[in-house]
Motif scaffolding. Sequence first.
Motif, PDB file in Angstrom:
ATOM      1  N   ALA A 179       0.851  -1.197   0.000  1.00 19.21           N
ATOM      2  CA  ALA A 179       0.000   0.000   0.000  1.00 19.21           C
ATOM      3  C   ALA A 179       0.887   1.247   0.000  1.00 19.21           C
ATOM      4  CB  ALA A 179      -0.906  -0.021   1.229  1.00 19.21           C
ATOM      5  N   ALA A 180       1.990   1.163  -0.746  1.00 21.01           N
ATOM      6  CA  ALA A 180       2.954   2.266  -0.721  1.00 21.01           C
ATOM      7  C   ALA A 180       2.977   3.056  -2.026  1.00 21.01           C
ATOM      8  CB  ALA A 180       4.346   1.720  -0.410  1.00 21.01           C
ATOM      9  N   THR A 201       9.557   4.670  -3.751  1.00 18.01           N
ATOM     10  CA  THR A 201       8.465   4.078  -4.539  1.00 18.01           C
ATOM     11  C   THR A 201       9.036   3.517  -5.836  1.00 18.01           C
ATOM     12  OG1 THR A 201       7.127   5.834  -3.598  1.00 18.01           O
ATOM     13  CG2 THR A 201       6.104   4.546  -5.337  1.00 18.01           C
ATOM     14  N   GLN A 230       8.203   1.034   2.629  1.00 17.25           N
ATOM     15  CA  GLN A 230       8.987   0.987   1.394  1.00 17.25           C
ATOM     16  C   GLN A 230       9.557   2.407   1.254  1.00 17.25           C
ATOM     17  OE1 GLN A 230       6.720   0.728  -2.222  1.00 17.25           O
ATOM     18  NE2 GLN A 230       8.451   0.039  -3.434  1.00 17.25           N
ATOM     19  N   LEU A 260       1.747   5.783  -5.004  1.00 16.51           N
ATOM     20  CA  LEU A 260       1.531   7.233  -4.893  1.00 16.51           C
ATOM     21  C   LEU A 260       0.077   7.625  -5.097  1.00 16.51           C
ATOM     22  CD1 LEU A 260       4.678   8.507  -6.825  1.00 16.51           C
ATOM     23  CD2 LEU A 260       4.346   8.322  -4.348  1.00 16.51           C
ATOM     24  N   THR A 308      -1.568   8.397  -7.815  1.00 24.24           N
ATOM     25  CA  THR A 308      -1.697   9.612  -8.636  1.00 24.24           C
ATOM     26  C   THR A 308      -3.029   9.679  -9.387  1.00 24.24           C
ATOM     27  OG1 THR A 308      -0.373   8.461 -10.277  1.00 24.24           O
ATOM     28  CG2 THR A 308       0.749  10.120  -8.988  1.00 24.24           C
ATOM     29  N   ASP A 320      -5.051  -1.589  -3.458  1.00 23.88           N
ATOM     30  CA  ASP A 320      -6.155  -0.835  -4.063  1.00 23.88           C
ATOM     31  C   ASP A 320      -7.125  -1.717  -4.830  1.00 23.88           C
ATOM     32  OD1 ASP A 320      -4.404  -1.412  -6.069  1.00 23.88           O
ATOM     33  OD2 ASP A 320      -4.138   0.640  -6.773  1.00 23.88           O
ATOM     34  N   GLY A 330       8.148   0.538  -7.315  1.00 23.11           N
ATOM     35  CA  GLY A 330       7.323  -0.454  -7.994  1.00 23.11           C
ATOM     36  C   GLY A 330       6.856  -1.579  -7.090  1.00 23.11           C
TER      37      GLY A 330
END
Length: 292
Positions: free
Chosen positions: A10-11, A107, A104, A13, A15, A132, A109
């Motif tokens: 769950a790290a 970020t 992590q 971004l 976007t 997600d 991947g």
Amino acid sequence: MKITKAIIPAAGLGTRVLPASKAVPKEMLNIVDKPAIQYLVEEAAASGITDILIITNRGKNVIEDHFDYAFELEANLKGKKGKESLYESVRKSAQLANVYFLRQKETKGLGHAVLTAKTFVGNDPFAILYGDDIIINNDYPVTKQLIDVFDKYGKCVTGVKECTKEQVMKYCSLDVTPIENNVMRCNRIIEKPNENEIYSMYATLGRNVLTPEVFDFIEKTEPSPKTGEIYLTDALNMLASEGNLFALDFVGRRYDMGDKLGILQANCEVALSHPEIGESFKNYLKELVKTF
Ligand code: UTP
């Protein structure tokens, strides 16, 4: 061997759902009355998982708070007439499983995020639930569906669904051979294929059951020249080339909580079957459609 460990990366971004995810992690966006990530922890627990590592990054501390006791709030609700079920619901999120957290730090991947869990996993097979991807099947949780295939065939398993061409090009594509019912062998898998590289319309959607062997493969994986990310898909492809990856066309409704439309679909469908507001929400929608 019984699978009792899971990791939830769950790290990312987030976007695609900015600005909503600027200060609130997308995993904490709600589906009716619970944050998305609670659905994942509940699914894992209902599948026999007892220990869950959630991989977070800076600014995601509220996820930790959600799975902790909230003394002030609980003291306020405890023993008060009419507040019993609220009290229980607040306590419940801290009691679903042993939940651990790890950051992590960059970020880099999904593959890189999964690699941070190597020590936690040790020598045991484990499940991955993408932070997600919410998949709802209240009778037979999707993680349990994958675990059952792992138990039966002794192979790593990736959860797949047939997707549109646009989705496949955004996610990945699998070359598969049917085995029985909704179980297939995965011969090859490619991340974000171009149109002429698509093997099939099957793409991995948010669930895997893997053996620790995958960590050796992630360590051998080079970052993508296009995005600089280390793809888990590349390591899955190495498992596939060894004949150690099956695919399960799982049964469940999947919602992409990293996508605006996915968030709305999740909220709408969960609300329609919600015991408290389902009926009134249905009536509201019926009236609403008349005005369009
Ligand atoms: P996504 O690519 O869907 O997440 O990764 P993202 O990076 O947050 O999405 P956008 O494109 O910026 O909107 C799938 C899962 O992997 C996690 C994400 O949190 C998500 O649950 N992830 C991704 C990590 O944990 N670390 C990463 O470096 C990348």
